[in-house]
Design a protein around this motif. Structure first.
Motif, short mmCIF file in Angstrom:
data_model
loop_
_atom_site.label_atom_id
_atom_site.label_comp_id
_atom_site.label_asym_id
_atom_site.label_seq_id
_atom_site.Cartn_x
_atom_site.Cartn_y
_atom_site.Cartn_z
N GLY A 339 0.91 -1.03 -0.06
CA GLY A 339 -0.09 -0.02 -0.26
C GLY A 339 0.81 1.31 0.02
N THR A 340 0.00 2.44 0.24
CA THR A 340 1.10 3.73 0.15
C THR A 340 1.15 4.26 1.63
OG1 THR A 340 -1.40 4.78 0.09
CG2 THR A 340 -0.27 4.28 -1.77
N THR A 341 0.63 3.50 2.65
CA THR A 341 0.90 3.94 3.96
C THR A 341 2.39 3.70 4.64
OG1 THR A 341 -1.34 3.75 4.32
CG2 THR A 341 0.15 4.02 6.37
N GLY A 342 3.05 4.78 5.17
CA GLY A 342 4.18 4.49 5.86
C GLY A 342 4.04 3.87 7.22
N TRP A 343 5.23 3.67 7.90
CA TRP A 343 5.29 3.09 9.09
C TRP A 343 6.49 3.81 10.07
CZ3 TRP A 343 10.37 1.39 10.24
CH2 TRP A 343 11.13 1.19 9.11
N SER A 344 6.43 3.71 11.21
CA SER A 344 7.31 4.17 12.36
C SER A 344 7.57 3.22 13.47
CB SER A 344 6.60 5.49 13.05
OG SER A 344 7.58 6.07 14.13
N LEU A 345 8.80 3.05 13.75
CA LEU A 345 9.74 2.36 14.66
C LEU A 345 10.06 3.39 15.78
CD1 LEU A 345 10.35 -0.64 15.68
CD2 LEU A 345 12.41 -0.30 14.49
N THR A 346 9.55 3.31 17.11
CA THR A 346 9.80 4.08 18.08
C THR A 346 10.15 3.37 19.45
OG1 THR A 346 7.51 4.13 18.90
CG2 THR A 346 8.14 5.80 17.50
N GLY A 347 10.72 3.96 20.30
CA GLY A 347 11.26 3.42 21.48
C GLY A 347 11.18 3.94 22.82
N THR A 348 10.71 3.60 24.02
CA THR A 348 10.95 4.12 25.41
C THR A 348 11.66 3.26 26.20
OG1 THR A 348 8.81 2.97 26.02
CG2 THR A 348 8.45 4.97 25.25
N THR A 392 7.63 9.24 26.90
CA THR A 392 7.52 9.79 25.44
C THR A 392 8.54 9.23 24.42
OG1 THR A 392 7.53 12.01 26.36
CG2 THR A 392 8.09 12.11 24.09
N ALA A 393 7.88 8.52 23.45
CA ALA A 393 8.59 7.51 22.39
C ALA A 393 9.58 8.50 21.56
CB ALA A 393 7.69 7.04 21.67
N ALA A 394 10.63 7.88 21.40
CA ALA A 394 11.64 8.42 20.44
C ALA A 394 11.60 7.68 19.20
CB ALA A 394 13.15 8.50 20.94
N THR A 395 11.74 8.08 18.01
CA THR A 395 11.73 7.61 16.69
C THR A 395 13.01 6.85 16.48
OG1 THR A 395 9.99 8.94 15.89
CG2 THR A 395 11.56 7.73 14.38
N LEU A 396 13.26 5.60 16.29
CA LEU A 396 14.33 4.96 15.56
C LEU A 396 14.69 5.03 14.21
CD1 LEU A 396 16.90 3.44 16.61
CD2 LEU A 396 15.31 1.15 16.24
N CYS A 397 13.56 4.50 13.53
CA CYS A 397 13.23 4.86 12.14
C CYS A 397 12.02 4.67 11.52
CB CYS A 397 13.92 3.24 11.38
SG CYS A 397 15.70 2.99 11.78
N SER A 398 11.78 5.38 10.41
CA SER A 398 10.39 5.53 9.91
C SER A 398 10.65 5.44 8.42
CB SER A 398 9.74 6.86 10.34
OG SER A 398 10.59 8.06 10.19
N ALA A 399 9.28 5.39 7.63
CA ALA A 399 9.30 5.19 6.32
C ALA A 399 7.88 6.26 6.04
CB ALA A 399 9.09 3.98 5.79
N PRO A 400 8.15 7.17 5.06
CA PRO A 400 7.10 8.04 4.89
C PRO A 400 5.94 7.33 4.09
CG PRO A 400 8.74 8.69 3.46
CD PRO A 400 9.36 7.37 4.54
N ASP A 401 4.72 8.14 4.26
CA ASP A 401 3.67 7.76 3.24
C ASP A 401 4.10 7.85 1.85
OD1 ASP A 401 2.06 7.07 5.32
OD2 ASP A 401 0.99 9.02 5.28
N GLY A 402 3.34 7.15 0.96
CA GLY A 402 3.90 7.00 -0.49
C GLY A 402 3.38 8.18 -1.44
N LEU A 436 10.39 -1.27 21.98
CA LEU A 436 10.26 -0.83 20.55
C LEU A 436 8.74 -1.18 20.05
CD1 LEU A 436 13.65 -1.74 19.09
CD2 LEU A 436 12.87 0.42 19.81
N THR A 437 8.32 -0.17 19.38
CA THR A 437 6.73 -0.34 18.94
C THR A 437 6.96 0.07 17.31
OG1 THR A 437 5.98 0.21 21.08
CG2 THR A 437 4.44 0.31 19.16
#
Length: 439
Positions: A339-348, A392-402, A436-437
């Motif tokens: 699909g065209t939806t991105g994702w985000s991997l965050t950590g606390t 407060t979650a910090a972003t490790l890696c993310s992929a933007p929407d398409g 990690l979420t």
């Protein structure tokens, strides 16, 4: 340092016998409905779960041979197993037909919209179909398979199959019919001609239309040059040409006269597509073409990690602040949704604690994210370097929407970490947990 990851959760339901049927109350000729509990086994991606459905089937108590009747099935909510919110969904399935005639009747519901929250129950509700009665006797109806096509950022299909043969939930008593009709040929190519004959009709005009397999969704443009009439003896004569644009597959010719309606099965086959030009003018025994099709099914959004714990470099107290360093275990993210939806991997991170009860605050640990994308994958962006927090979650890696473009692929995520150890720190072994979420 340990870490956890999210996982697709299944939903279990209590399974009861398929045969627990409520007693229907219906007079002859009125709607006949009964409810029963049907245990289904369902699959979404690779997750299998139980669906203990309450199903109510409704059909006329009596009808005549040749009639096309409306049948309905009402399903209780589907357990919530989708890991992402569902924006819209379409439900289709079948009812099993037995007794005086056999087979299945397709049933379907209009597209429904949500959103349904992640892991929320999905309303199924009522699905409807049309059944043409071919002979006299008792026709029994029972729930069959069920398919839910859901849009959760990517297409996800949930298929449900009864664990055992469901009980009959509706019976139609079919008597002698009125006017009849037949179509010739029973299979026709797009652009081909058909003729319809029958008897027992009233003298005068009649109408014919090409409809779907259930005798519904009739389109005026699917037949051209249609004529239909009934002579003084009640004999029906009709003819028409199936339009080249008419949909191929299982269809019906529907004859109407006043309030009388009869549906006759017809199979429409696709007209051979013209050559691409490569074989134009070449002998058929020297040049041929084959059309090659591909179906791509969307998969899940998942993460996995290297096993083990993260050991920081040891420090020895010397009266000054010191720094311990290390690297997180590598994480792999697979986005197979198509699909065209991105994702985000965050950590606390929790505070570092020791057996003696002394602590080092979570904010003393900083990370420097590093992200990679495998060949052919979309774009991935590392989060900002900085301290972690307990809430407060910090972003490790993310992929933007398409932005209208398909995204996905395989990605690597990791980080170098640095922990400030204050000069006034109790000796001992300290442990914290990083969560990690992926969303």
């Amino acid at each position: 340092m340990r870490r956890t990851r999210t996982a697709l959760r299944g939903a279990a339901a209590v399974v009861t016998a398929a045969g627990a049927v409520s007693v229907p109350v219906a007079a002859a000729g009125t709607a006949h409905a009964a409810a029963g509990r049907v245990p289904y086994q369902c699959t979404i991606f690779s997750t299998v779960f139980d669906y203990d459905a309450t199903v109510t089937v409704t059909a006329p108590a009596s009808a005549k041979a040749g009639d096309t009747v409306t049948v309905k099935a009402d399903f209780s909510d589907l357990p919530g197993v989708a890991p992402l919110p569902i924006d819209s969904w379409t439900t289709s399935g079948t009812l099993a037909v037995s007794g005086a005639q056999s087979g299945t009747v397709p049933v379907k519901a209009p597209k429904r919209t949500g959103p349904v929250p992640a892991h929320g129950a999905v309303p199924i509700g009522e699905v409807t179909g049309q059944l043409t009665l071919t002979g006299t006797g008792e026709v029994d109806l029972a729930p069959g398979g069920l398919t839910i096509d859901a849009d959760a950022g990517a297409q996800a299909t949930i298929t449900c199959t009864p664990k055992q043969t469901p009980a009959t939930l509706a019976t139609i008593s079919v008597g002698e019919g009125g006017p009849g009709a037949s179509v010739s040929p029973s299979t026709v190519v797009q652009g081909g001609a058909v003729s319809v004959t029958g008897s027992g009709w009233q003298p005068g005009a009649a109408g014919i239309a090409l409809c779907d397999a259930n005798g519904a969704a009739c389109k005026a443009g699917d037949l051209t040059g249609a004529t239909a009439s009934v002579d003084a003896a009640g004999k029906l004569t009709a003819s028409a040409t199936v339009a080249e644009s008419a949909a191929a597959g299982a269809r019906t010719i529907v004859v109407t006269q006043g309030t009388v309606r009869r549906a006759v099965p017809l199979t429409v086959t696709a007209k051979t597509q013209p050559p691409t030009g490569q074989c134009s003018g070449a002998p058929a025994d020297r040049c041929g073409e084959q059309k090659i099709n591909l179906t791509v099914d969307g998969g899940p959004l998942t993460m996995s990690q290297e096993p083990g714990e993260v050991d920081l470099t040891p420090v020895t107290l010397n009266g000054s602040d010191q720094t311990a360093t290390g690297s997180l275990k590598k994480v792999q993210v697979i986005d197979a949704r198509g699909g065209t939806t991105g994702w985000s991997l965050t950590g606390t991170l929790t505070d570092f604690g020791s057996a003696a009860g002394t602590k080092i605050p979570a904010g003393n640990l900083t990370w420097t994210p590093a992200c990679t994308a495998a060949s052919g994958s979309g774009t991935v962006t590392p989060g900002s370097a900085g301290p972690l927090d307990t809430t407060t979650a910090a972003t490790l890696c993310s992929a933007p929407d398409g932005a209208g473009q398909i995204v996905g692929g395989t990605f690597g995520a990791g980080a170098g970490v640095s922990l400030k150890v204050p000069a006034a720190t109790g000796a001992g072994r300290y442990t914290a947990v990083l969560t990690l979420t992926l969303s």
